[in-house]
Scaffold this active site. Structure first.
Site, PDB file in Angstrom:
ATOM      1  CE1 TYR A  89      -3.229  -2.788   0.047  1.00  0.00           C
ATOM      2  CE2 TYR A  89      -3.932  -2.118   2.221  1.00  0.00           C
ATOM      3  CZ  TYR A  89      -4.073  -2.929   1.119  1.00  0.00           C
ATOM      4  OH  TYR A  89      -5.064  -3.871   1.099  1.00  0.00           O
ATOM      5  CE  LYS A 141       0.073 -16.785  -2.525  1.00  0.00           C
ATOM      6  NZ  LYS A 141      -0.454 -18.160  -2.788  1.00  0.00           N
ATOM      7  CG  ASP A 147     -12.744  -6.491   5.345  1.00  0.00           C
ATOM      8  OD1 ASP A 147     -12.327  -5.902   6.367  1.00  0.00           O
ATOM      9  OD2 ASP A 147     -13.313  -5.907   4.405  1.00  0.00           O
ATOM     10  CG  ASP A 159      -2.919 -19.543  -0.922  1.00  0.00           C
ATOM     11  OD1 ASP A 159      -2.077 -19.551  -0.011  1.00  0.00           O
ATOM     12  OD2 ASP A 159      -2.745 -20.128  -2.007  1.00  0.00           O
ATOM     13  CG  ASP A 164      -7.273  -4.392   3.884  1.00  0.00           C
ATOM     14  OD1 ASP A 164      -8.307  -4.377   4.583  1.00  0.00           O
ATOM     15  OD2 ASP A 164      -7.082  -3.610   2.936  1.00  0.00           O
TER      16      ASP A 164
END
Ligand code: NAD
Length: 359
Positions: free
Chosen positions: A137, A194, A257, A229, A253
């Site tokens: 970000y 990852k 959620d 994942d 993030d």
């Protein structure tokens, strides 16, 4: 010196949920000095920028900062650097609140409101520790460019350094040690990345492990590694198998959620963003400005009120007050208090009344 809480209600439902939170603060902490400021679209309208230097300076001088929400369709056409969300990013960066704590806690009364079956979420109490001021970000270079053939290319840079990874890892272990939930499948700290496809992910995994081997092993807190994942999958398969999930900015993030839906409604989820000890934290509901229900008195104020609870606990050193707020929310829910997102009919202020009645 009196403690000060800077309130930045922001946009959309932000001012509505902060209004109820202020009622709670005035009741449980009458000595707390409450100050107000503008952020996001509200600041843009007044000052032409989503965060003024003056507001940032006041935030840095406060004991804690409580933000409602920012953003909305009204500012969709505004240049990117002036968008409401940039005010929030600027505040996070300016306060250097690098550790974002997002508890996913399923109140007993809400086990049936979750998207998952009751037995999977009943008693759920996990915490996502998300790195908040680094990663993709903020990485440079980033941009959108037009190529010679007229097509376009968008790019971002995912990057982390050893100190950035080490400081957030220390926070995660500190908290996991206090919680002591080591007997769960991935109890203690579960670090996600990852590493199979991203170099920054490989560095993340290596640096977390290196710090653990050098300094943290003796705490007795177990360390697990998981691909992001796979973590997304396990969060809906066996959410109670986790305790503290340590993630970078992007994966934290997304995973937080996802975790929000385990708890019944995004309107229930608070967050705390912490800097080094002694510096002000930024407390805010996980939800956004909810333009679809703004101004209608339908918003659930619990996430904002529980964000105040986190401020009492993590910055203001008022643990008993924090416990009282948490209990009041839980009891109000047990007695049937429900806004529309929880399947009830209560307005924002009626939900506030129900919680205040338990304090
Ligand atoms: P959102 O969280 O605002 O809303 C998602 C859905 O959840 C909507 O249907 C909304 O009505 C519902 N909802 C959210 N909070 C609720 C509450 N307290 N009570 C009842 N229902 C609630 O996310 P979005 O719609 O993707 O984003 C809307 C705007 O908010 C965008 O401009 C976005 O950029 C911004 N945003 C801001 C923040 C923040 O301020 N921290 C976070 C996320 C999104």
């Amino acid at each position: 010196m009196a403690q000060t809480l800077l309130l930045l209600p922001g946009d959309g439902i932000g001012p509505e949920v902060i209004e109820q939170t202020v009622r709670v603060a005035e009741k449980v902490a009458p000595d707390l000095a409450l100050e107000y400021g503008l952020v996001g679209g509200a600041s843009y309208e007044e000052h032409g920028t989503p965060l003024t230097e003056e507001t940032l300076t006041r935030a840095k001088g406060a004991s804690a900062v409580l933000l409602g929400a920012v953003g909305g369709p009204k500012w969709a056409g505004v240049p990117r650097d002036k968008r409401p969300e940039m005010g929030l990013l600027g505040l996070r960066k300016g306060l250097d609140v690098y550790a974002n704590l997002r508890p996913a806690l399923c109140f007993p009364a809400l086990a049936d409101a979750s998207a998952l079956k009751r037995h999977l979420v009943e008693g759920l109490d996990i915490l996502i520790v998300r790195e908040l001021v680094g990663g993709v970000y903020f990485g440079e270079p980033k941009g959108i460019e037009t190529l010679p053939d007229g097509t376009r290319r968008g790019f971002d840079n995912a990057e982390y350094t050893t100190p950035e990874i080490h400081r957030i890892t220390r926070v995660a272990f500190d908290i996991a040690k206090g919680r002591g939930n080591y007997d769960r499948t991935w109890g203690g700290v579960c670090s996600v990345e990852k590493s199979n496809v991203m170099d920054s992910g490989q560095l993340w995994k290596e640096e977390v492990q290196a710090l653990y081997d050098a300094e943290l092993k003796d705490t007795g807190v177990p360390l697990h590694h998981m691909l992001a994942d796979a973590c997304a999958m396990q969060l809906v398969r066996e959410p109670k198998g986790f305790d503290v999930i340590l993630a970078d900015n992007l994966f934290g993030d997304i995973l937080s959620d996802e975790a929000s839906m385990l708890t019944g409604s995004i309107g229930m989820l608070p967050s705390a963003s912490l800097s080094d000890a002694g510096k002000p934290g930024l407390y805010e509901p996980v939800h956004g400005s909810a333009p679809d229900i703004a101004g209608q008195g339908k918003a659930n104020p619990c996430a904002a009120i529980l964000s105040l609870e986190m401020a009492m606990r993590w910055n203001l050193d008022r643990i008993e007050t924090a416990d009282a707020i948490s209990k009041a929310v839980s009891t109000a829910l047990e007695k049937g208090a429900r806004t529309r997102d929880l399947g009830g009919e209560m307005s924002t202020s009626e939900m506030g009344d129900a919680i205040l009645a338990e304090l």
